[in-house]
Structures are given as structure tokens and as C-alpha cells.
Design a protein around this motif. Structure first.
Motif, PDB file in Angstrom:
ATOM      1  N   ILE A  33      58.525 -59.919  24.022  1.00  0.00           N
ATOM      2  CA  ILE A  33      58.190 -60.828  22.929  1.00  0.00           C
ATOM      3  C   ILE A  33      57.748 -62.156  23.523  1.00  0.00           C
ATOM      4  N   PHE A  34      56.551 -62.588  23.149  1.00  0.00           N
ATOM      5  CA  PHE A  34      56.007 -63.834  23.662  1.00  0.00           C
ATOM      6  C   PHE A  34      56.222 -65.000  22.696  1.00  0.00           C
ATOM      7  N   SER A  35      56.631 -64.702  21.471  1.00  0.00           N
ATOM      8  CA  SER A  35      56.809 -65.744  20.463  1.00  0.00           C
ATOM      9  C   SER A  35      58.265 -66.198  20.430  1.00  0.00           C
ATOM     10  N   LYS A  36      58.510 -67.478  20.645  1.00  0.00           N
ATOM     11  CA  LYS A  36      59.860 -68.036  20.580  1.00  0.00           C
ATOM     12  C   LYS A  36      60.402 -67.928  19.163  1.00  0.00           C
ATOM     13  N   VAL A  37      59.559 -68.087  18.171  1.00  0.00           N
ATOM     14  CA  VAL A  37      59.981 -68.001  16.765  1.00  0.00           C
ATOM     15  C   VAL A  37      60.476 -66.588  16.455  1.00  0.00           C
ATOM     16  N   ILE A  38      59.723 -65.580  16.854  1.00  0.00           N
ATOM     17  CA  ILE A  38      60.133 -64.189  16.610  1.00  0.00           C
ATOM     18  C   ILE A  38      61.387 -63.869  17.416  1.00  0.00           C
ATOM     19  N   HIS A  39      61.453 -64.322  18.629  1.00  0.00           N
ATOM     20  CA  HIS A  39      62.629 -64.099  19.475  1.00  0.00           C
ATOM     21  C   HIS A  39      63.886 -64.666  18.817  1.00  0.00           C
ATOM     22  N   ASP A  40      63.818 -65.908  18.365  1.00  0.00           N
ATOM     23  CA  ASP A  40      64.973 -66.540  17.707  1.00  0.00           C
ATOM     24  C   ASP A  40      65.355 -65.808  16.420  1.00  0.00           C
ATOM     25  N   TYR A  41      64.351 -65.376  15.660  1.00  0.00           N
ATOM     26  CA  TYR A  41      64.617 -64.636  14.429  1.00  0.00           C
ATOM     27  C   TYR A  41      65.365 -63.330  14.721  1.00  0.00           C
ATOM     28  N   LEU A  42      64.907 -62.588  15.715  1.00  0.00           N
ATOM     29  CA  LEU A  42      65.549 -61.322  16.056  1.00  0.00           C
ATOM     30  C   LEU A  42      66.997 -61.530  16.498  1.00  0.00           C
ATOM     31  N   LEU A  43      67.243 -62.582  17.272  1.00  0.00           N
ATOM     32  CA  LEU A  43      68.606 -62.860  17.719  1.00  0.00           C
ATOM     33  C   LEU A  43      69.520 -63.240  16.561  1.00  0.00           C
ATOM     34  N   GLU A  44      68.978 -63.926  15.566  1.00  0.00           N
ATOM     35  CA  GLU A  44      69.774 -64.332  14.415  1.00  0.00           C
ATOM     36  C   GLU A  44      70.031 -63.180  13.447  1.00  0.00           C
ATOM     37  N   GLU A  45      69.063 -62.300  13.270  1.00  0.00           N
ATOM     38  CA  GLU A  45      69.127 -61.275  12.236  1.00  0.00           C
ATOM     39  C   GLU A  45      69.766 -59.964  12.667  1.00  0.00           C
ATOM     40  N   TYR A  46      69.749 -59.659  13.950  1.00  0.00           N
ATOM     41  CA  TYR A  46      70.198 -58.348  14.400  1.00  0.00           C
ATOM     42  C   TYR A  46      71.307 -58.489  15.432  1.00  0.00           C
ATOM     43  N   GLU A  47      72.194 -57.510  15.423  1.00  0.00           N
ATOM     44  CA  GLU A  47      73.271 -57.458  16.402  1.00  0.00           C
ATOM     45  C   GLU A  47      72.692 -56.963  17.730  1.00  0.00           C
ATOM     46  N   ILE A  48      72.942 -57.702  18.767  1.00  0.00           N
ATOM     47  CA  ILE A  48      72.441 -57.334  20.087  1.00  0.00           C
ATOM     48  C   ILE A  48      73.586 -56.673  20.844  1.00  0.00           C
ATOM     49  N   LYS A  49      73.397 -55.412  21.228  1.00  0.00           N
ATOM     50  CA  LYS A  49      74.443 -54.667  21.947  1.00  0.00           C
ATOM     51  C   LYS A  49      74.104 -54.634  23.425  1.00  0.00           C
TER      52      LYS A  49
END
Length: 52
Positions: A33-49
Motif C-alpha cells: 500500500i502506497f497511500s498513507k490514508v488507506i494504510h491508516d484506514y486499514l489499521l483502524e478498521e481491521y484486526e491485524i493478526k
């Protein structure tokens, strides 16, 4: 020609496994992912295992 320097007929003397160990399949999927906005969104919305 440069291709004359490469021998694809015999087994390698030095292999990547000698430095890094045997290849392991650690992930099923990889996202680049090259977009910081998309990266931050994914970290906020999904559980990272398994995140280090």
C-alpha cells in the motif's frame, strides 16, 4: 556477452538458504500500500493478526 557468465546447468555452490535458512511461507496474502490514508484506514478498521 553477459549471459556467458551464468551457468544454469549445474547446482549452485552458494544458495540463499545458506544465509537466510529454508524458505518458509509465513503469509497467505501480502498487500503493498502506497497511500498513507488507506494504510491508516486499514489499521483502524481491521484486526491485524501476527503483526510485529
Amino acid at each position: 556477452m553477459l549471459k556467458d557468465f551464468y551457468d544454469d546447468k549445474t547446482e549452485s555452490i552458494v544458495k540463499l538458504e545458506h544465509f537466510y535458512g529454508e524458505q518458509k511461507h509465513l503469509v497467505n496474502k501480502c498487500l503493498i500500500i502506497f497511500s498513507k490514508v488507506i494504510h491508516d484506514y486499514l489499521l483502524e478498521e481491521y484486526e491485524i493478526k501476527g503483526r510485529v
